[in-house]
Write an enzyme that holds these catalytic residues in place. Structure first.
Site, mmCIF file in Angstrom:
data_model
loop_
_atom_site.group_PDB
_atom_site.id
_atom_site.type_symbol
_atom_site.label_atom_id
_atom_site.label_comp_id
_atom_site.label_asym_id
_atom_site.label_seq_id
_atom_site.Cartn_x
_atom_site.Cartn_y
_atom_site.Cartn_z
ATOM 1 N N HIS A 1 31.647 64.653 -11.917
ATOM 2 C CA HIS A 1 31.491 63.214 -12.190
ATOM 3 C C HIS A 1 32.282 62.729 -13.392
ATOM 4 O O HIS A 1 31.948 61.702 -13.975
ATOM 5 C CB HIS A 1 30.001 62.875 -12.384
ATOM 6 C CG HIS A 1 29.171 63.190 -11.165
ATOM 7 N ND1 HIS A 1 28.073 64.011 -11.210
ATOM 8 C CD2 HIS A 1 29.310 62.815 -9.879
ATOM 9 C CE1 HIS A 1 27.548 64.109 -9.992
ATOM 10 N NE2 HIS A 1 28.289 63.402 -9.171
ATOM 11 N N CYS B 1 19.921 61.583 -11.731
ATOM 12 C CA CYS B 1 19.432 60.790 -12.853
ATOM 13 C C CYS B 1 18.253 59.947 -12.387
ATOM 14 O O CYS B 1 18.080 59.708 -11.194
ATOM 15 C CB CYS B 1 20.524 59.868 -13.354
ATOM 16 S SG CYS B 1 22.025 60.749 -13.710
ATOM 17 N N TYR C 1 27.625 72.399 -15.543
ATOM 18 C CA TYR C 1 27.962 71.145 -14.846
ATOM 19 C C TYR C 1 29.380 70.730 -15.199
ATOM 20 O O TYR C 1 29.696 70.500 -16.363
ATOM 21 C CB TYR C 1 26.935 70.101 -15.292
ATOM 22 C CG TYR C 1 27.127 68.667 -14.838
ATOM 23 C CD1 TYR C 1 27.670 68.335 -13.603
ATOM 24 C CD2 TYR C 1 26.682 67.629 -15.654
ATOM 25 C CE1 TYR C 1 27.800 67.010 -13.217
ATOM 26 C CE2 TYR C 1 26.800 66.296 -15.270
ATOM 27 C CZ TYR C 1 27.367 65.994 -14.046
ATOM 28 O OH TYR C 1 27.479 64.684 -13.664
ATOM 29 N N ASP D 1 30.853 60.196 -5.249
ATOM 30 C CA ASP D 1 29.815 61.135 -4.821
ATOM 31 C C ASP D 1 28.667 60.375 -4.151
ATOM 32 O O ASP D 1 28.197 60.753 -3.077
ATOM 33 C CB ASP D 1 29.321 61.898 -6.066
ATOM 34 C CG ASP D 1 28.382 63.025 -5.725
ATOM 35 O OD1 ASP D 1 28.373 63.463 -4.564
ATOM 36 O OD2 ASP D 1 27.655 63.474 -6.631
#
Ligand code: ADP
Ligand code: SF4
Length: 696
Positions: free
Chosen positions: A176, A32, A173, A269
Site C-alpha cells: 500500500h 483498518c 508489511y 487493493d
C-alpha cells in the site's frame, strides 16, 4: 449438525503457516478500522466476532512498531513499548476464544508519515518530501546505516512483544505504499548508492533482513507472514511485477511462512464495485506467486461466492481466501458456508463506507452490516438479536433500506410486521439507484433483506399502498414506524449555498429523482453537485452516455469530493474527464436562463457563463416527513387511534447515506419500543488518567 456441502469442504481444510496451523482457509487479512489503539475494547470485540464467525485467521490492522512510525491522526495499532502489550493481549484472547489464529501486521511507515504526534523525524531510504499529502510540509531523513540497524531492532522488539501478547502469526508489511521496506524497494523513492540502493537485489535487501530478523526472533513458535504489493499499477514509475514483484518473490520465496499478496496502493487493493464490479479482480496480478513458492499464499478480491473461492484454490492461485470487506459485511460468512446457509451470506457491495471510517479516524461502519463497530459499545451481534418482551404488531411505512432493515429485525425479535410500500417493489432508493451506472451492487442491500421478509409468515407486505396520516390512524396499529425516505431539492441550496439559484423558473430543472423516474433530458446539461458523493458524478455520466454535452459544476475543489474517503475520487474524476464531461470546480451556480448558466468562482466571485438547456440539481435532499409531522402534531388523534409509539427513521428523519438508513432501521428495531437516541445507550472509551481517575 449440518454437514458441509462436499463442494465446499476444501475450504475447511487446515493449512500450516510455519509452526502454527490455521483451522480452515478463511483468512481475515489485516484491515483498518478506526478503533485500534484508540478504542481497544471495541477492537477486541470486533475481532472476536470475526473469529466466532469462522475466520480461521483473524489479523489486526497495521501496527506501528515505533514512534518514528506515527500515523496520527489516523488511528492504527500501536506496539511502541512493552506497555502496549496488554491492549493486544485482549484482542488475541478474543480471537483465541473461538479457536482462530491471531495475526499481527507490524509496520514501520517510513516516508509515508510526518509523525505528527511523536514529532520525531520521518525516516526513509532517501531525503525527500513526506509522501502523505495531508501531513505537515516536512521531509524525510535519509536513513544511515545506524538508522537501518535501529529499525531492524525495532522490528525485532515489536515481534518479541507480539509473541508475548500471544499472536500466532507475525507479519512484515510491505504494501500500500505505506511502509519503509516498500519505500526502499520502490525506484521512485530510493536514490541510494550503497548496498540498499540501485539494483532490485539491493533495494529488496531490507525486506530480506527484516524477514530474517523476525523469523529469528519469533519464528520458532509464530508463523511469519509477508504482506507484499506485487505491483502498484502505476507503470514504470512504481513497483511492477516484471521489475520488482516477481524478483522479490523469487529471491525470498521460502523465507516467510506465508505470502499475503496484493496490488498497491490501497485504492487499487480495495477497489469499489463502481470501478471493479467482479470479485477476484486482483487475480491476474497475484496468481503467479504460487508458482514461485511452496509456502501458502493468501490474496483478496472481494470474494463472497463459495464457488468462486473454491475455484481460486483448485486453480492453484491461492491457499487461503483472504477477505477484509467480505468479513466486515458478514463476519459469519465462513460459518454460513460451513453450515450450508450460503443464501444467508450478507454480501459486501464494494461501497467502501468501511474505508471512510478509517480515513476519518472514526470507528468502522458498514452499509450491509449495521452491527460493525457496535459489538462492544452497543453489544450488538451480527447474528443475534434479543426477542422482544412484548412482541406487538408493528406497521412499517416505506420499504427503503431503513424500512426493510427495521421490518426484518423486528420480525427477528418476534414482532408481526406489516410493511406498506407506495411502489410496486421493495427497496426504495436501493432499487432505484442500483439501476444507475456503476451502482448495481446496491441491490444486494435490498435482496439480502427481501430474501427473508418474503418468506416470513408473520410479515405482510402491501404494495401500491401509499398511506396518508388518516390511513395510519384508521389501521389500528399500536406501533408505527415511518420510513418514507427523502427527495432531492429543486432550489439549488446545499452546503454553504443557502440562497436559491436565481432563474430556475426560466429553464428546465431536473433532480436525480426525476431522472430515475424516467424524465427526458434535453440539450446541453449542467449538473450542479453540492452533495459531493455518488449522485452528482453518476448523473453526469448517465446523461453523457445519452449523448448530451455535459458540464459538471461543484463548489468543491475536486469532482465528487467526498469520494476521497471511499478511495474513488481520482477514478471518478478521471472517468469524467475521459468521457468528455466539462469539469468546473470551485464554482457556485448562481443563476440560470433558458439557455445559459452563470457560475461564480468561489475565490474571486468572477462570473462565467456556460451554455445550458437543462440543469440537474444534486445539492441536498428534503425528508419526506409530512406524515410524521402531521401525526405528531395531533396527539389526541394518536391516542384515540390507540397508537402508542410513532417513530420516523432513516432518510425521512434525516437524509443520509444508505449505511445511515440501514443503521437507523436496525437501531429502531433493537431499541424498540424505546427508540430514543439516548447517548447512555452506548459505551465509549476514555483515556486512562494518571495516577488513576478521581472518584466523585
Ligand atoms: P430510506 O433510505 O430512509 O429507507 P427510501 O427513500 O429508500 O428511504 O425509501 C422510502 C420508501 O418509502 C420508498 O420506497 C417509498 O415508495 C416509500 N414511501 C414513501 N412514502 C410512503 C407512504 N406514504 N406510504 C407508503 N410508502 C411510502
Ligand atoms: Fe463492503 Fe461497503 Fe460494508 Fe465496506 S461498507 S464491507 S465495502 S458493504
Amino acid at each position: 449438525m449440518t454437514q458441509t456441502d462436499p463442494r465446499y469442504s476444501i475450504l475447511f481444510e487446515p493449512v500450516k503457516i510455519g509452526p502454527v496451523t490455521a483451522p480452515n482457509r478463511f483468512y481475515q487479512v489485516p484491515h483498518c478500522n478506526g478503533m485500534a489503539h484508540g478504542r481497544p475494547n471495541a477492537l477486541a470485540a470486533m475481532r472476536g466476532i470475526k473469529a466466532e464467525g469462522g475466520w480461521g485467521v483473524v489479523s489486526t490492522e497495521e501496527v506501528e512498531i515505533h514512534p518514528t512510525s506515527d500515523l496520527n491522526p489516523v488511528i492504527e495499532g500501536r506496539l511502541w513499548s512493552d506497555d502496549d502489550i496488554a491492549y493486544h493481549a485482549k484482542t488475541v484472547d478474543a480471537i483465541h476464544a473461538h479457536g482462530s489464529l491471531a495475526a499481527i501486521q507490524l509496520a514501520h511507515n517510513g516516508c509515508a508519515v510526518p509523525n505528527l504526534y511523536s514529532r520525531l523525524p520521518a525516516l526513509g531510504p532517501s531525503n525527500m518530501s513526506v509522501v502523505w499529502e495531508f501531513g505537515d510540509p516536512v521531509q524525510v531523513r535519509a536513513m544511515d546505516k545506524q538508522d537501518i540497524r535501529n529499525m531492524r531492532q525495532w522490528y525485532r522488539d515489536a515481534a518479541r512483544r507480539a509473541k508475548i501478547a500471544g499472536y500466532d502469526v507475525v507479519y512484515m508489511y510491505s504494501g500500500h505504499n505505506m511502509t519503509a521496506p516498500m519505500h526502499f524497494l520502490g525506484r521512485r523513492y530510493n536514490d541510494r548508492t550503497d548496498e540498499y540502493g540501485g539494483s532490485v537485489e539491493n533495494r529488496a535487501r531490507l525486506i530480506g533482513e527484516l524477514l530474517e530478523d523476525i523469523k529469528e526472533e519469533v519464528g520458532q513458535t509464530c508463523g511469519i507472514a509477508f504482506r507484499f504489493a506485487v505491483d502498484e499499477l502505476r507503470g514504470s514509475d512504481g513497483i511492477t511485477w516484471d521489475e520488482e514483484g516477481r524478483a522479490v518473490v523469487e529471491m525470498y520465496s521460502e523465507l516467510p511462512d506465508l505470502w499475503d499478496v496484493n496490488v498497491a496502493g490501497w485504492s487499487n487493493d480495495s477497489q469499489t464495485a463502481r470501478f471493479a464490479p467482479q470479485e477476484g479482480y486482483q487475480t491476474d496480478y497475484i496468481k503467479e506467486v504460487k508458482n514461485l513458492t511452496t509456502k501458502p499464499v493468501v490474496g483478496v478480491g472481494r470474494f463472497t461466492s463459495a464457488d468462486g473461492m473454491v475455484s481460486q484454490i483448485k486453480k492453484g492461485y491461492l491457499d487461503f481466501i483472504g477477505a477484509a470487506r467480505p468479513s466486515i459485511a458478514d463476519p459469519f460468512l465462513p460459518e454460513k458456508i460451513r453450515t450450508n446457509r450460503i443464501d444467508e451470506i450478507r454480501e459486501c457491495i464494494g461501497c467502501n463506507i468501511c474505508v471512510s471510517g478509517d480515513n476519518m479516524s472514526v470507528p468502522i461502519r458498514c452499509t450491509q452490516n449495521p452491527t460493525m463497530g457496535e459489538e462492544w459499545r452497543r453489544g450488538w451481534h451480527p447474528e443475534k438479536i434479543a426477542p422482544s418482551e412484548n412482541p406487538d404488531p408493528v406497521l412499517v411505512v416505506g420499504s427503503g433500506p431503513a424500512g426493510l432493515e427495521a421490518a426484518l429485525q423486528l420480525s427477528n425479535r418476534g414482532h408481526p410486521v406489516t410493511l406498506a410500500e407506495a411502489g410496486k417493489e421493495l427497496g426504495g432508493r436501493l432499487t432505484r439507484e442500483s439501476r444507475l451506472p456503476g451502482l448495481a451492487s446496491y441491490i444486494r442491500v435490498r435482496d439480502w433483506r427481501e430474501h427473508y421478509l418474503l418468506t416470513r409468515p408473520d410479515v405482510d407486505i402491501y404494495f401500491d399502498s401509499k398511506l396518508g396520516p388518516d390511513d395510519i390512524l384508521d389501521f389500528g396499529f399500536e406501533h408505527v414506524i415511518l420510513a418514507t425516505g427523502a427527495k432531492w431539492k429543486r432550489t439549488g441550496q446545499g452546503r454553504d449555498n443557502r440562497i436559491p439559484v436565481a432563474g430556475l423558473d426560466q429553464t428546465r430543472v431536473l433532480t436525480p429523482d426525476d431522472i430515475m423516474d424516467g424524465a427526458h433530458v434535453t440539450g446541453r446539461v449542467a449538473v450542479y453537485d453540492l452533495d459531493y458523493y455518488l449522485m452528482g458524478s453518476t448523473m453526469a455520466e448517465l446523461v453523457r452516455e445519452q449523448g448530451h454535452d455535459v458540464a459538471y459544476v461543484t463548489d468543491a475543489s475536486t469532482v465528487a469530493n467526498w469520494t476521497e474517503m471511499t478511495l474513488e475520487q481520482d477514478r471518478v474524476q478521471a472517468r469524467m474527464m475521459q468521457n468528455g464531461i466539462a469539469v468546473h470546480v470551485n464554482r457556485t451556480l448562481t443563476a440560470v436562463t433558458d439557455d445559459q448558466a452563470t457560475l461564480n468562482c468561489i475565490y474571486t466571485g468572477t462570473p462565467e457563463n456556460i451554455p445550458c438547456d437543462t440543469v440537474i440539481l444534486v445539492t441536498e435532499r428534503a425528508p419526506n416527513d409530512a406524515i410524521y409531522l402531521d401525526l405528531k402534531s395531533r396527539p389526541e388523534a394518536l391516542q384515540a387511534a390507540g397508537i402508542k409509539t410513532l417513530e420516523c427513521i432513516g432518510d425521512a428523519y434525516v437524509p443520509g447515506t444508505v449505511a445511515a438508513a440501514i443503521y437507523a432501521g436496525h437501531k429502531a428495531a433493537r431499541l424498540f419500543p424505546n427508540c430514543d437516541d439516548d447517548p447512555d445507550m452506548f459505551k465509549w472509551e476514555r483515556p486512562v488518567l494518571e495516577p488513576g481517575p478521581k472518584t466523585y
